[in-house]
Design a protein around this motif. Structure first.
Motif, PDB file in Angstrom:
ATOM      1  N   ARG A   1       0.822  -1.220   0.000  1.00  0.00           N
ATOM      2  CA  ARG A   1       0.000   0.000   0.000  1.00  0.00           C
ATOM      3  C   ARG A   1       0.851   1.264   0.000  1.00  0.00           C
TER       4      ARG A   1
ATOM      5  N   ASP B   1       3.382   1.892  -1.678  1.00  0.00           N
ATOM      6  CA  ASP B   1       3.886   2.181  -3.017  1.00  0.00           C
ATOM      7  C   ASP B   1       2.832   2.861  -3.894  1.00  0.00           C
ATOM      8  N   HIS B   2       1.670   3.182  -3.319  1.00  0.00           N
ATOM      9  CA  HIS B   2       0.555   3.715  -4.104  1.00  0.00           C
ATOM     10  C   HIS B   2      -0.003   4.992  -3.473  1.00  0.00           C
ATOM     11  N   ASP B   3      -0.741   5.724  -4.273  1.00  0.00           N
ATOM     12  CA  ASP B   3      -1.420   6.939  -3.803  1.00  0.00           C
ATOM     13  C   ASP B   3      -2.716   6.507  -3.115  1.00  0.00           C
ATOM     14  N   MET B   4      -2.711   6.502  -1.799  1.00  0.00           N
ATOM     15  CA  MET B   4      -3.836   5.993  -1.031  1.00  0.00           C
ATOM     16  C   MET B   4      -5.071   6.889  -1.121  1.00  0.00           C
ATOM     17  N   GLU B   5      -4.871   8.170  -1.211  1.00  0.00           N
ATOM     18  CA  GLU B   5      -6.016   9.088  -1.331  1.00  0.00           C
ATOM     19  C   GLU B   5      -6.692   8.937  -2.694  1.00  0.00           C
ATOM     20  N   ALA B   6      -5.898   8.765  -3.728  1.00  0.00           N
ATOM     21  CA  ALA B   6      -6.467   8.550  -5.063  1.00  0.00           C
ATOM     22  C   ALA B   6      -7.284   7.256  -5.089  1.00  0.00           C
TER      23      ALA B   6
ATOM     24  N   TYR C   1     -11.057   6.610  -6.414  1.00  0.00           N
ATOM     25  CA  TYR C   1     -11.223   5.606  -7.471  1.00  0.00           C
ATOM     26  C   TYR C   1     -12.307   4.591  -7.074  1.00  0.00           C
TER      27      TYR C   1
ATOM     28  N   LYS D   1      -7.324   5.960   5.141  1.00  0.00           N
ATOM     29  CA  LYS D   1      -6.718   5.611   3.847  1.00  0.00           C
ATOM     30  C   LYS D   1      -5.777   4.411   3.946  1.00  0.00           C
ATOM     31  N   TYR D   2      -5.172   4.214   5.116  1.00  0.00           N
ATOM     32  CA  TYR D   2      -4.251   3.085   5.282  1.00  0.00           C
ATOM     33  C   TYR D   2      -5.005   1.757   5.324  1.00  0.00           C
TER      34      TYR D   2
ATOM     35  N   ALA E   1      -6.320   1.029   1.707  1.00  0.00           N
ATOM     36  CA  ALA E   1      -5.207   0.629   0.840  1.00  0.00           C
ATOM     37  C   ALA E   1      -4.664  -0.742   1.238  1.00  0.00           C
TER      38      ALA E   1
ATOM     39  N   TYR F   1      -4.510  -3.442  -1.588  1.00  0.00           N
ATOM     40  CA  TYR F   1      -3.202  -3.829  -2.113  1.00  0.00           C
ATOM     41  C   TYR F   1      -2.533  -4.977  -1.357  1.00  0.00           C
TER      42      TYR F   1
END
Length: 173
Positions: free
Chosen positions: A46, A48-53, A57, A72-73, A76, A80
């Protein structure tokens, strides 16, 4: 007025939960934890990614703003980090045994029932969640035994009530 509204809301939630459980009394139950079961401790993709986006999405993909309410954590991590292999085995087990899930996880402490169901919706498992136990993880076995005893009492009571009404119908007819 405020306390009475809280009582009513709590009563409605309890009633909805009771209905959800009673509808599945004849099913097998899988008591499921998330951490260490479907989320391996070493998985941290998680970050490695944009958690808010991801929140936006998923809210758009499922047309559900509940994904915007998550930490968000957590969201994600579910998206992920949950193991596709473990989830595949879980889904196969559910399909082969006709089981439903009672989640027994600390995730239930920090997320609402609707949020937990939304997480499982990501993997088409949302319809199998019938309850969430968010008690102390150090005593899982105790809470599972208590839960099963409550189900047994509920099932016995339901059967006694049905038998009573069946006998009453026979007497009336």
């Amino acid at each position: 007025m405020h306390k009475s509204r809280q009582f009513i809301n709590k009563s409605i939630k309890t009633y909805e939960k009771d209905i959800r459980i009673k509808n599945h009394l004849d099913k097998n139950i899988i008591f499921l934890d998330i951490d260490g079961v479907i989320q391996p401790p070493s998985y941290e993709r998680r970050f490695d990614h944009d958690m808010e986006a991801l929140q936006y999405y998923l809210a758009n993909k499922y047309s559900d703003d509940i994904y915007l309410t998550f930490d968000k954590y957590d969201l994600a991590a579910a998206y992920y980090d949950w193991s596709y292999i473990a989830l595949g085995y879980l889904k196969e087990l559910i399909e082969e045994t006709g089981s439903h899930i009672v989640l027994h996880s600390t995730w239930g402490r920090y997320n609402t029932t609707k949020q937990i169901i939304a997480l499982f919706k990501l993997y088409d498992l949302d319809n199998f969640i019938i309850d969430i136990i968010n008690e102390d993880n150090d005593k899982k076995d105790v809470f599972i035994i208590i839960y099963l005893n409550i189900l047994l009492i509920t099932l016995s009571s339901s059967m006694m009530i049905m038998t009573y009404y069946e006998n009453l119908v026979h007497i009336v007819v």
